[in-house]
Enzyme design. Structure first.
Site, mmCIF file in Angstrom:
data_model
loop_
_atom_site.group_PDB
_atom_site.id
_atom_site.type_symbol
_atom_site.label_atom_id
_atom_site.label_comp_id
_atom_site.label_asym_id
_atom_site.label_seq_id
_atom_site.Cartn_x
_atom_site.Cartn_y
_atom_site.Cartn_z
ATOM 1 N N GLY A 73 1.831 -7.085 -6.058
ATOM 2 C CA GLY A 73 2.171 -6.416 -7.153
ATOM 3 C C GLY A 73 3.920 -4.797 -7.067
ATOM 4 O O GLY A 73 4.866 -5.243 -7.811
ATOM 5 N N THR A 74 3.266 -4.512 -6.163
ATOM 6 C CA THR A 74 3.773 -4.049 -5.421
ATOM 7 C C THR A 74 5.492 -4.225 -5.459
ATOM 8 O O THR A 74 7.043 -4.198 -5.704
ATOM 9 C CB THR A 74 3.894 -2.618 -3.864
ATOM 10 O OG1 THR A 74 2.774 -1.370 -4.751
ATOM 11 C CG2 THR A 74 4.990 -1.685 -3.856
ATOM 12 N N ASN A 153 -2.481 2.372 -15.123
ATOM 13 C CA ASN A 153 -3.367 1.944 -14.125
ATOM 14 C C ASN A 153 -5.101 3.586 -13.897
ATOM 15 O O ASN A 153 -5.758 3.360 -13.596
ATOM 16 C CB ASN A 153 -2.929 1.682 -12.928
ATOM 17 C CG ASN A 153 -2.195 2.959 -11.753
ATOM 18 O OD1 ASN A 153 -0.680 3.357 -12.210
ATOM 19 N ND2 ASN A 153 -2.341 3.019 -10.898
ATOM 20 N N ALA A 202 -2.673 -11.202 -8.482
ATOM 21 C CA ALA A 202 -4.054 -11.763 -8.608
ATOM 22 C C ALA A 202 -4.999 -10.752 -8.228
ATOM 23 O O ALA A 202 -6.105 -11.008 -9.452
ATOM 24 C CB ALA A 202 -4.048 -12.951 -7.972
ATOM 25 N N THR A 239 8.079 -18.982 3.147
ATOM 26 C CA THR A 239 7.094 -19.388 3.262
ATOM 27 C C THR A 239 6.227 -19.004 2.481
ATOM 28 O O THR A 239 5.834 -17.937 2.553
ATOM 29 C CB THR A 239 6.828 -19.890 4.546
ATOM 30 O OG1 THR A 239 7.306 -19.964 5.579
ATOM 31 C CG2 THR A 239 5.132 -20.797 4.444
ATOM 32 N N CYS A 327 -7.268 17.740 -9.273
ATOM 33 C CA CYS A 327 -8.708 18.866 -8.674
ATOM 34 C C CYS A 327 -7.733 19.975 -8.592
ATOM 35 O O CYS A 327 -7.074 20.461 -8.459
ATOM 36 C CB CYS A 327 -9.340 18.136 -7.569
ATOM 37 S SG CYS A 327 -8.908 17.716 -5.922
#
Length: 390
Positions: A73-74, A153, A202, A239, A327
């Site tokens: 995804g990156t 996310n 994926a 490839t 935090c």
């Protein structure tokens, strides 16, 4: 996976479905050929790429030729942001992003500044929602690209992309969306959203790591990040990872079949987890939009505890979750998402992110909530801030 482990970090990566592993294995073994080869050993890998492209396209209601396979995804986000900006740089050098984008979008946009681009960040409200009017106001005549994620996310908030798309296209720019967290979890249609570029991965829907894709609407041009043998129509040369792509295709096929059932289950478990946490602990805050959010995602901030300690103690007790890093520790990097939402003004909160999947059970939810209560009680007993309130 360890049977004693409770895995509630599906946003970091989902387990690979057995059917996906089975589909991949022949392309790790007997069908090892290069899909670019003319001889017969290239035929099955080439056919597999074609079929997988069709399956991934079907998942988001796109055309197969609009799918560009990437390594993750990156990479898809970088290819979209940099590729679209570089291709249109003669028309303008201004890019708009939201303040809560994944770092692969924010840093890609920042990298463009070295090439003379200007970047404008659009704010979000306390739920992490982008106002389409803010996008419209941020655009200029020289704006060439806007990137707003579909669903966040960290807090799960789903953005009003259809309205944003209308503003972007009226201004003559392209719209990219990082849909990595949403594709495979909820129905996503590129036709309905009217986006020009969309990223996916994926490992977010029970497929393998190392396989991602970028939807690039027909007619949209992008500058390739790689140059070489011309694979993926020259837009992402190199490839192909045939086994990974086959796994992504199979995972996409399963997502189409099982999304409704998976979604109903994790929504039920999510509601149960929120209820169990609220019943056991005081001074907690659930982050993100209360209605428009991803199913199965619970981002919770807990007062008077430190985020990293929460995460480590949960792990020691066999519960795998993520930390949003909002935090008290000065050594921890605070969540830019919660900061953009204005939720870091009081630093006395530790934050955990639970993301549920199809393998989780009601018993696991109860055990996770019990474990969280145990850990918070322990940490609060040692917290000087908690002691001070008494």
């Amino acid at each position: 996976m360890d049977r004693q482990c409770i895995y509630m970090d599906h946003i970091a990566g989902t387990p690979v479905a057995p059917e996906v592993v089975e589909a991949m294995m022949p392309f790790i073994g007997d069908h090892f050929g290069n899909p670019a080869s003319i001889h017969h050993l290239g035929e099955k890998p080439q056919d597999a790429l074609f079929q997988s492209r069709e399956k991934v396209a079907r998942l988001i209601q796109a055309e197969p030729e609009e799918i560009i396979f990437t390594s993750c995804g990156t990479e898809a986000n970088n290819l979209a942001v940099k590729g679209a900006a570089f291709d249109r740089m003669e028309a303008g050098k201004h890019v708009v992003v939201s303040a809560v984008e994944h770092y692969s979008v924010l840093y890609a946009a920042k990298a463009l500044q070295k090439f003379g681009f200007e970047v404008t960040e659009v704010p979000v409200d306390g739920h992490g929602m982008v106002d389409p009017e803010d996008v419209r106001k941020a655009m200029r005549p020289e704006t060439v690209l806007v990137s707003v994620m579909h669903a966040n996310n960290e807090v799960g908030t789903i953005q009003p992309l259809k309205e944003i798309a209308r503003c972007v296209h009226e201004g003559g720019a392209l719209l990219h969306t990082d849909a990595i967290a949403s594709v495979g979890r909820i129905p996503v249609s590129v036709k309905d959203l009217d986006v020009d570029l969309l990223s996916m991965a994926a490992n977010q829907f029970y497929g393998p790591k190392g396989a991602g894709a970028l939807f690039c609407r027909k007619g949209v041009q992008i500058w390739p990040l790689f140059h070489g043998g011309g694979q993926e129509d020259g837009r992402r040369t190199g490839t192909e990872n045939v086994a990974g792509i086959v796994g992504m295709g199979k995972a996409a096929e399963l997502a189409v079949e099982r999304m409704a059932v998976r979604g109903a289950k994790v929504r039920r478990l999510e509601a149960m987890l929120r209820r169990e946490i609220a019943e056991r602990l005081d001074e907690v805050r659930f982050n993100g939009h209360p209605e428009s959010h991803l199913p199965g995602l619970v981002n919770v901030s807990i007062r008077y505890v430190e985020g990293e300690a929460l995460l480590l103690h949960m792990d020691l007790r066999g519960v795998c979750v993520a930390g949003a890093s909002a935090c008290m520790s000065i050594t921890a990097k605070a969540s830019h998402v919660l900061e953009a939402m204005g939720l870091l003004d009081d630093g006395a909160y530790g934050t955990l992110l639970f993301t549920l999947g199809e393998g989780n059970t009601e018993d696991e939810v109860r055990r996770a909530a019990d474990t969280l209560s145990e850990v918070v009680t322990l940490l609060r007993s040692m917290s000087p801030l908690c002691q001070a309130r008494r």
